[in-house]
Design a protein around this motif. Sequence first.
Motif, PDB file in Angstrom:
ATOM      1  N   GLY A 167       0.803  -1.216   0.000  1.00 25.27           N
ATOM      2  CA  GLY A 167       0.000   0.000   0.000  1.00 25.27           C
ATOM      3  C   GLY A 167       0.833   1.263   0.000  1.00 25.27           C
ATOM      4  N   ASP A 168       1.967   1.248   0.716  1.00 30.41           N
ATOM      5  CA  ASP A 168       2.805   2.441   0.737  1.00 30.41           C
ATOM      6  C   ASP A 168       3.411   2.717  -0.636  1.00 30.41           C
ATOM      7  N   THR A 169       3.804   1.651  -1.355  1.00 31.73           N
ATOM      8  CA  THR A 169       4.328   1.804  -2.711  1.00 31.73           C
ATOM      9  C   THR A 169       3.285   2.434  -3.622  1.00 31.73           C
ATOM     10  N   ALA A 170       2.060   1.912  -3.549  1.00 34.72           N
ATOM     11  CA  ALA A 170       0.982   2.418  -4.409  1.00 34.72           C
ATOM     12  C   ALA A 170       0.668   3.881  -4.106  1.00 34.72           C
ATOM     13  N   LEU A 171       0.640   4.234  -2.821  1.00 35.84           N
ATOM     14  CA  LEU A 171       0.326   5.613  -2.442  1.00 35.84           C
ATOM     15  C   LEU A 171       1.408   6.570  -2.943  1.00 35.84           C
ATOM     16  N   LEU A 172       2.669   6.177  -2.808  1.00 38.04           N
ATOM     17  CA  LEU A 172       3.763   7.008  -3.288  1.00 38.04           C
ATOM     18  C   LEU A 172       3.716   7.134  -4.805  1.00 38.04           C
ATOM     19  N   ALA A 173       3.441   6.033  -5.494  1.00 41.17           N
ATOM     20  CA  ALA A 173       3.357   6.077  -6.962  1.00 41.17           C
ATOM     21  C   ALA A 173       2.243   7.012  -7.425  1.00 41.17           C
ATOM     22  N   VAL A 192       7.078   8.522   1.782  1.00 35.49           N
ATOM     23  CA  VAL A 192       5.940   7.796   2.339  1.00 35.49           C
ATOM     24  C   VAL A 192       6.367   7.145   3.639  1.00 35.49           C
ATOM     25  N   GLN A 193       5.461   7.141   4.623  1.00 34.49           N
ATOM     26  CA  GLN A 193       5.745   6.549   5.924  1.00 34.49           C
ATOM     27  C   GLN A 193       4.450   6.214   6.643  1.00 34.49           C
ATOM     28  N   SER A 194       4.587   5.454   7.712  1.00 33.05           N
ATOM     29  CA  SER A 194       3.454   5.193   8.593  1.00 33.05           C
ATOM     30  C   SER A 194       3.316   6.336   9.592  1.00 33.05           C
ATOM     31  N   ALA A 195       2.088   6.602   9.982  1.00 36.64           N
ATOM     32  CA  ALA A 195       1.858   7.603  11.020  1.00 36.64           C
ATOM     33  C   ALA A 195       2.442   7.168  12.358  1.00 36.64           C
ATOM     34  N   LEU A 252      -1.111   5.498   6.476  1.00 35.39           N
ATOM     35  CA  LEU A 252       0.059   5.808   5.669  1.00 35.39           C
ATOM     36  C   LEU A 252      -0.073   7.229   5.162  1.00 35.39           C
ATOM     37  N   VAL A 253       1.020   7.957   5.127  1.00 32.66           N
ATOM     38  CA  VAL A 253       0.986   9.325   4.622  1.00 32.66           C
ATOM     39  C   VAL A 253       2.150   9.544   3.665  1.00 32.66           C
ATOM     40  N   VAL A 254       1.952  10.459   2.733  1.00 36.16           N
ATOM     41  CA  VAL A 254       3.039  10.949   1.893  1.00 36.16           C
ATOM     42  C   VAL A 254       3.269  12.409   2.246  1.00 36.16           C
ATOM     43  N   VAL A 255       4.504  12.714   2.617  1.00 30.89           N
ATOM     44  CA  VAL A 255       4.901  14.084   2.923  1.00 30.89           C
ATOM     45  C   VAL A 255       5.655  14.636   1.713  1.00 30.89           C
TER      46      VAL A 255
END
Length: 218
Positions: free
Chosen positions: A14-20, A152-155, A209-212
């Motif tokens: 999920g983190d990969t997809a969110l960053l992409a 991307v990282q976890s909260a 998950l968040v993207v900063v």
Amino acid sequence: MLLIRPPGVYPPQGDTALLAECVRREPLDGRSRVLDLCTGTGAVALTAARTGARVTAVDLSWRAVVTAWCNSRLHRRRIRLRRGDLLAPVTGGRFELVTANPPYVPVDPQGAGAAPAAALAWDAGPDGRLVLDRICRAVAPVLAPGGSVLIVQSALADVSATLALLREGGLRASVVARRRQPFGPVMTARAALFERLGLIAPGQREEALVVVRGVRGR
């Protein structure tokens, strides 16, 4: 996206997809220089390469570098691969975009014994910030004027600290994407630890998950 992923290389999640998703929103073209840190399978680097951008991908793991190379050949995308520690292989480089999906999972400070090699892709010290802090402190000088960094990282790994460090480096920083998802196998195995550390509520088995995004002024 079809990707080769041998054992020991971080699987796109999920983190990969969110960053992409966030990479696809960046104004990239054939003149853009992109640096993908902690590239793993190369999934995010491939997303950037599809825009025509000139992409360099870095990972500390030789297995990941070889995997990313294989995937770049599979998808017929040109990516410059480098093995090394974060920004060390690109000294003197400047980029319009830097992306990072670094390790961010907290580990037990009382843990004993050697972790498996694959754990390097997610283990990040007692607070989950072992690699995040290094990226945040070092990234501003490699950004071209007007360039951006996406992390991307976890909260669970203190998003406010990421924002603060990027701002200390002179970047405008904000959260640009957020997604909740159930714990995967690694997070589930450490749920009791997270409860003990006060990182999650009792019984909680999902994370944000968040993207900063940090932007350098022109």
